[in-house]
Design a protein around this motif. Sequence first.
Motif, mmCIF file in Angstrom:
data_model
loop_
_atom_site.group_PDB
_atom_site.id
_atom_site.type_symbol
_atom_site.label_atom_id
_atom_site.label_comp_id
_atom_site.label_asym_id
_atom_site.label_seq_id
_atom_site.Cartn_x
_atom_site.Cartn_y
_atom_site.Cartn_z
ATOM 1 N N ILE A 191 -6.041 -0.104 20.123
ATOM 2 C CA ILE A 191 -6.969 -1.078 19.549
ATOM 3 C C ILE A 191 -6.355 -1.611 18.254
ATOM 4 C CG2 ILE A 191 -9.262 -1.417 18.560
ATOM 5 C CD1 ILE A 191 -10.227 0.893 20.265
ATOM 6 N N ASP A 192 -6.327 -2.926 18.113
ATOM 7 C CA ASP A 192 -5.834 -3.529 16.875
ATOM 8 C C ASP A 192 -6.826 -3.305 15.745
ATOM 9 O OD1 ASP A 192 -3.513 -4.471 18.061
ATOM 10 O OD2 ASP A 192 -4.448 -6.364 18.674
ATOM 11 N N LEU A 193 -6.318 -3.059 14.558
ATOM 12 C CA LEU A 193 -7.187 -2.839 13.402
ATOM 13 C C LEU A 193 -7.824 -4.152 12.954
ATOM 14 C CD1 LEU A 193 -4.940 -0.495 11.226
ATOM 15 C CD2 LEU A 193 -6.822 0.140 12.716
ATOM 16 N N PRO A 194 -9.052 -4.101 12.467
ATOM 17 C CA PRO A 194 -9.609 -5.295 11.824
ATOM 18 C C PRO A 194 -8.689 -5.700 10.671
ATOM 19 C CG PRO A 194 -11.277 -3.591 12.107
ATOM 20 C CD PRO A 194 -9.972 -2.964 12.429
ATOM 21 N N ARG A 195 -8.379 -6.987 10.557
ATOM 22 C CA ARG A 195 -7.349 -7.381 9.598
ATOM 23 C C ARG A 195 -7.850 -7.382 8.162
ATOM 24 N NH1 ARG A 195 -3.469 -12.787 9.409
ATOM 25 N NH2 ARG A 195 -2.544 -12.274 7.379
ATOM 26 N N PHE A 196 -8.973 -8.076 7.917
ATOM 27 C CA PHE A 196 -9.413 -8.240 6.530
ATOM 28 C C PHE A 196 -10.582 -7.306 6.223
ATOM 29 C CE2 PHE A 196 -7.551 -12.444 7.555
ATOM 30 C CZ PHE A 196 -6.523 -12.428 6.619
ATOM 31 N N ALA B 213 -30.695 -21.299 9.211
ATOM 32 C CA ALA B 213 -29.674 -22.359 9.152
ATOM 33 C C ALA B 213 -28.519 -21.932 8.267
ATOM 34 C CB ALA B 213 -30.294 -23.660 8.647
ATOM 35 N N ASP B 214 -28.842 -21.327 7.120
ATOM 36 C CA ASP B 214 -27.787 -20.864 6.215
ATOM 37 C C ASP B 214 -26.928 -19.801 6.894
ATOM 38 O OD1 ASP B 214 -28.691 -22.553 4.279
ATOM 39 O OD2 ASP B 214 -29.752 -21.020 3.113
ATOM 40 N N ALA B 215 -27.582 -18.902 7.633
ATOM 41 C CA ALA B 215 -26.838 -17.851 8.316
ATOM 42 C C ALA B 215 -25.856 -18.443 9.317
ATOM 43 C CB ALA B 215 -27.813 -16.912 9.024
ATOM 44 N N GLU B 216 -26.308 -19.462 10.047
ATOM 45 C CA GLU B 216 -25.446 -20.058 11.059
ATOM 46 C C GLU B 216 -24.283 -20.816 10.424
ATOM 47 O OE1 GLU B 216 -26.108 -22.284 15.341
ATOM 48 O OE2 GLU B 216 -27.817 -21.598 14.135
ATOM 49 N N CYS B 217 -24.556 -21.459 9.307
ATOM 50 C CA CYS B 217 -23.482 -22.151 8.588
ATOM 51 C C CYS B 217 -22.407 -21.173 8.131
ATOM 52 C CB CYS B 217 -24.041 -22.898 7.381
ATOM 53 S SG CYS B 217 -25.005 -24.363 7.827
ATOM 54 N N MET B 218 -22.851 -20.001 7.621
ATOM 55 C CA MET B 218 -21.883 -18.985 7.176
ATOM 56 C C MET B 218 -20.950 -18.596 8.319
ATOM 57 S SD MET B 218 -24.239 -16.373 4.960
ATOM 58 C CE MET B 218 -25.054 -16.881 3.442
ATOM 59 N N LEU B 219 -21.506 -18.441 9.515
ATOM 60 C CA LEU B 219 -20.715 -18.016 10.654
ATOM 61 C C LEU B 219 -19.593 -19.011 10.939
ATOM 62 C CD1 LEU B 219 -20.340 -16.095 13.106
ATOM 63 C CD2 LEU B 219 -21.884 -17.614 14.362
ATOM 64 N N TYR B 220 -19.914 -20.295 10.935
ATOM 65 C CA TYR B 220 -18.912 -21.289 11.332
ATOM 66 C C TYR B 220 -18.002 -21.712 10.194
ATOM 67 C CZ TYR B 220 -21.528 -21.390 15.664
ATOM 68 O OH TYR B 220 -22.131 -21.030 16.840
ATOM 69 N N GLU B 221 -18.376 -21.379 8.968
ATOM 70 C CA GLU B 221 -17.517 -21.707 7.830
ATOM 71 C C GLU B 221 -16.454 -20.651 7.585
ATOM 72 O OE1 GLU B 221 -20.191 -22.258 4.609
ATOM 73 O OE2 GLU B 221 -20.850 -24.249 5.266
ATOM 74 N N ASP B 222 -16.680 -19.428 8.066
ATOM 75 C CA ASP B 222 -15.738 -18.332 7.811
ATOM 76 C C ASP B 222 -14.636 -18.383 8.853
ATOM 77 O OD1 ASP B 222 -14.471 -15.701 7.795
ATOM 78 O OD2 ASP B 222 -16.101 -15.121 6.441
ATOM 79 N N ASP C 276 -11.851 -16.367 8.843
ATOM 80 C CA ASP C 276 -11.137 -15.100 9.032
ATOM 81 C C ASP C 276 -11.850 -14.163 10.012
ATOM 82 O OD1 ASP C 276 -9.120 -15.800 7.258
ATOM 83 O OD2 ASP C 276 -10.256 -15.066 5.527
ATOM 84 N N ALA C 277 -13.169 -14.157 9.973
ATOM 85 C CA ALA C 277 -13.924 -13.206 10.786
ATOM 86 C C ALA C 277 -13.964 -13.639 12.244
ATOM 87 C CB ALA C 277 -15.339 -13.066 10.242
ATOM 88 N N ASP C 278 -14.098 -12.632 13.116
ATOM 89 C CA ASP C 278 -14.296 -12.873 14.538
ATOM 90 C C ASP C 278 -15.774 -13.206 14.732
ATOM 91 O OD1 ASP C 278 -14.987 -12.511 17.275
ATOM 92 O OD2 ASP C 278 -13.265 -11.218 17.575
ATOM 93 N N HIS D 135 -18.123 0.873 -0.916
ATOM 94 C CA HIS D 135 -18.252 0.341 0.439
ATOM 95 C C HIS D 135 -16.931 -0.272 0.864
ATOM 96 C CE1 HIS D 135 -19.701 -3.692 -1.393
ATOM 97 N NE2 HIS D 135 -18.573 -3.964 -0.779
ATOM 98 N N ALA D 136 -16.737 -0.329 2.184
ATOM 99 C CA ALA D 136 -15.504 -0.879 2.748
ATOM 100 C C ALA D 136 -15.877 -1.598 4.031
ATOM 101 C CB ALA D 136 -14.488 0.227 3.011
ATOM 102 N N TYR D 137 -16.220 -2.859 3.918
ATOM 103 C CA TYR D 137 -16.653 -3.636 5.073
ATOM 104 C C TYR D 137 -15.465 -4.325 5.716
ATOM 105 C CZ TYR D 137 -21.446 -3.301 3.257
ATOM 106 O OH TYR D 137 -22.652 -2.856 2.816
ATOM 107 N N SER D 138 -15.395 -4.269 7.056
ATOM 108 C CA SER D 138 -14.491 -5.180 7.740
ATOM 109 C C SER D 138 -15.027 -6.590 7.525
ATOM 110 C CB SER D 138 -14.430 -4.864 9.230
ATOM 111 O OG SER D 138 -15.691 -5.163 9.826
ATOM 112 N N ASP D 139 -14.171 -7.579 7.717
ATOM 113 C CA ASP D 139 -14.607 -8.956 7.490
ATOM 114 C C ASP D 139 -15.758 -9.321 8.414
ATOM 115 O OD1 ASP D 139 -14.297 -11.318 5.994
ATOM 116 O OD2 ASP D 139 -13.307 -12.295 7.695
#
Length: 1022
Positions: free
Chosen positions: A130-135, A170-179, A181-183, A151-155
């Motif tokens: 399994i590949d490690l989470p990068r960020f 709406a803000d939550a959905e915007c965060m998802l598509y603006e990031d 780096d994250a999967d 704390h140590a959160y994966s991206d």
Amino acid sequence: MMPTPPVARLLLLFVALALPVVVLALPVVALALPAAASDSPAASASPAELMTRLHEALVRDDPRLYLEVVITPEPEPRGLENLRELIFNTDCITLNRFDWSVLAQSADVARVRLDLHGFTMLKGEPRTRIDLPRFWYLELRRGSDGWRIGHAYSDDRRLGLAMYRAASLADAECMLYEDRDADPVKAVIEYSEYVTWPHAGDLQRADHARAIAESFGDVWSRVYTIRAQAIIRGEGQQPEANVFAEEALALARAAGTPDDLADALFTAGIARYLTRDYLGARRYLEQSADLVHDTKDPILAMKARHMANYVANLRGELLQALEGAERLIAVARQYGWTEGEEVATFTLGDLHYSLRNYELALEMGRRAARLAEVNAHPDFLFAAYGAMAANQEKLGRRDEAVALYEKAVTWSGDLVAPGGMQLRLAELQMRRGALAEAEEALRRSEPVLQRDDIDGRIEQVRFRRVRSELLLRQGRIGEAIEEARLATTVITPVDDIRASEERINAFFVQGRALRVGGRRDEAIAVLRQGVAAAEEVRAQVPSEMGRVALLEESLDGYTDLVELLVERGEVREAFRAAEQMKGRALRDVLARGHIDFSASMGEEERRREAELEAAIVAINRELAASPTGELRARQGQVRKELEIFRAEMRLRHPAVERRRLDSIERLTLPDASMAVVEYVVGEQQTTVFCLTEGKLEVVQIPVTRGEIEREAESFARVVSARSLRYAGPAQRLYKLLLEPLEPHIGKTELLCIIPDGALWNVPFQALMPAAATHLVDRHAVFYAQSLSLLNHAFTRETGGEPRLLAFGNPTVGSAARSTFRGMTLGALPDAETEVRSLSSFYDPQSRSAYWRDAARESVFKKEAEHFDIIHVAAHAVIDNGAPMYSAIVLASGKSESEDGLLEAREVVDLELNAGLVVLSACDTARGKVGAGEGVVGIAWAFFAAGCPTTVVSQWKAESRATSQLMVEFHRRLVAGETTAAALRGAQRKLRAMKAYQHPFYWAPFVAVGAAGRSNGAGRTRL
């Protein structure tokens, strides 16, 4: 896929063997507890040094190094979960890059971004890369012990948490598509995980996560987000939970991927668990568990196995829980999931707790703690301490239990569990009389009232019941009645054994509160409900000793009912209730009949049993030669292993069809010539039933349980010490216990005493109605566990010439002869003389007598079933802590597999036909006094093996006096006297001798069982 995806986070810490301690509804937090600090290395002096140590922990994949760089307990929920699971659940971490940069820093806090390139492997086989989470995003904090990771959160997790905390959907959905780096798929899964946190989910956001997952089109995220929808609805008892779960299952089946199918089956099982469909829950969870070898990540399937075990256990399906736990241990070891072995150990501990095998459950708690320490899993230490505390409490070791509860609470970082633990601490403090401490702990446990999941409701029953009892002790009667009423009205699953047990306790507390409040009719009605419920639950406990423990826990409720019925004049019903308290485990043994478990065992099971038996024999032989502390510890460990094995065998090979005993409703005398006196010792008074021909009378004596215990202990002590001051206590006890009954028992020659509690240690025959007069001068006294058992004992048929099997002075070593039997294991020449003399009274063709080297344990086991009277004059070793390991000491040949210790547990496995067993040894009437059950020990074991009458000793008998008493006893027995009359005559003859006038010499032996039975003329009376 993540090394351990969020779904694998469902580690249900059912906690502490009493599942009610904390059973976390979904989603369940992984408890974060502090690691022991005593071995901590030098603290990190700077963020750079801390990051270097983190790099070392990852490269070495070392859980102990991990514990040295993080803050425990976690400052925020799930804050270290990604990092913890990476190190704990995988191995062979390979790092190609470890770059970090400080995003912001103050004197005490640093925010760090970590860039990892590398991979890891799932533990076990098959190996999955399994590949490690990068960020990663880390927060470092400086405390008194230097810098550590808070704390140590994966991206992906960082983004999921940010979406959960967003001001709007709406803000939550915007965060998802603006990031960038994250999967996004993993981030949405993390988002749905947070919306169910911790027990009151956000349904709107759960639906939002599902809508986003639908736009991705992959099955994994759709199944997972549907789970969040199902869980939240399930916790709210909405049947739609199952509709959502079935939708996820249809998606997974269409996709055909084992991981998705295991996930969906798991979801379906949890939904049904939350909506109280336990049968459906177990079916789906087991299907998920069965996919363990087909999935890429088997941990989810193993967690499904644990949940299936848990559901089986709470339904009382103990065999299924046992087998499931064993399967979980096997696959957890195969796949390197160390938490799985710990969870399964807890399941086994909870299983033994359900069986009331508290010592074995305590041992499982210790094993779980050791596993947690070896595997560096501080998560489980909270559960281990809680488990051990619960069992120490049940075993009456309240100080040890308080210390363990307090330690568990101190180590807990969970949001829900400490409330349940504080509740148990409150109850324990109340039992100790520390009412202020109890009230404070109860206040700290109030968060359980906010829980609306299944287990939370059970905690609410317990909270209100404990609060009611505390209010009652504080004299706030009206509040106590109302609080107990509320406890019985909390809605809990109808087939949950834990809920049933809590409700039983609530009925009993409510009944007592009503009684104190003067509302007797209501109290009787409520107590009847409690007794009926207790009898129903008791029938579900498969082991006899488990039923003894359950009765002990309920005894005050039965006693309250007896006393109230007497006060209302319902004497016969009160007597029936008293009989329900007496000798119940022994009654069950006799109803079931002899069971040879080995006949139904498999070859491997028989081999394991033989190994354990051989190990006990070997250690016992070593102890005889060199009694060291190390050997005693090994002996205790092997005994536990054997007890665990036998408890499991009782589940795997249930009892054959039960035989019927006479109904407990039959409250008649087995012989019209006798009187029966039955005691029920209550907390504030003692109730005595006196049954003579055609009449049942009752007397209530104003003497408390504590007073009886003190007086009984005082009298037994002065008699066994040969004190000349015994007359005062002897007269006081007679005046207290028997003088009020004189109008009823009158001049009845044959008197059966059915003691209760501490009264089992009182030699009634030595009580003094007047100066220079003892009870034995007025009555032939014998004892019984209950009237129903006495009736059963009297049904045993005997006839013809009695056949005698006798053992005397077995060779057990070269120690000097002891003055008292049992003080040392020296030679007993008086015992040999005793056996040679009494054997002469019996027909040579109908007797077998053995002494010295010939008086072997193997001979006893081979021949005992063929004789009518068994007499053993030997040493006895009494173990009050483990009464079924109390033993008669016989000889053992050097080449034999026997160790010479005929233990009570071995006696129970025999099938005797003898009508009388005489144990001419020290303390053979002693053992563990079980509330309601009587003395559990050697005599109890012979009764359970089928012998209706025993003659046993209450203290260390003097050797020469005993020899003379026993010879006279047998002379009278073969002349046609009953056991009780023969013993009485022998005691009076011995007392007439100047050297033996003190009751120490003539009064140690008592007859228990059908000692007053007449079976015709002459030599057939036993």
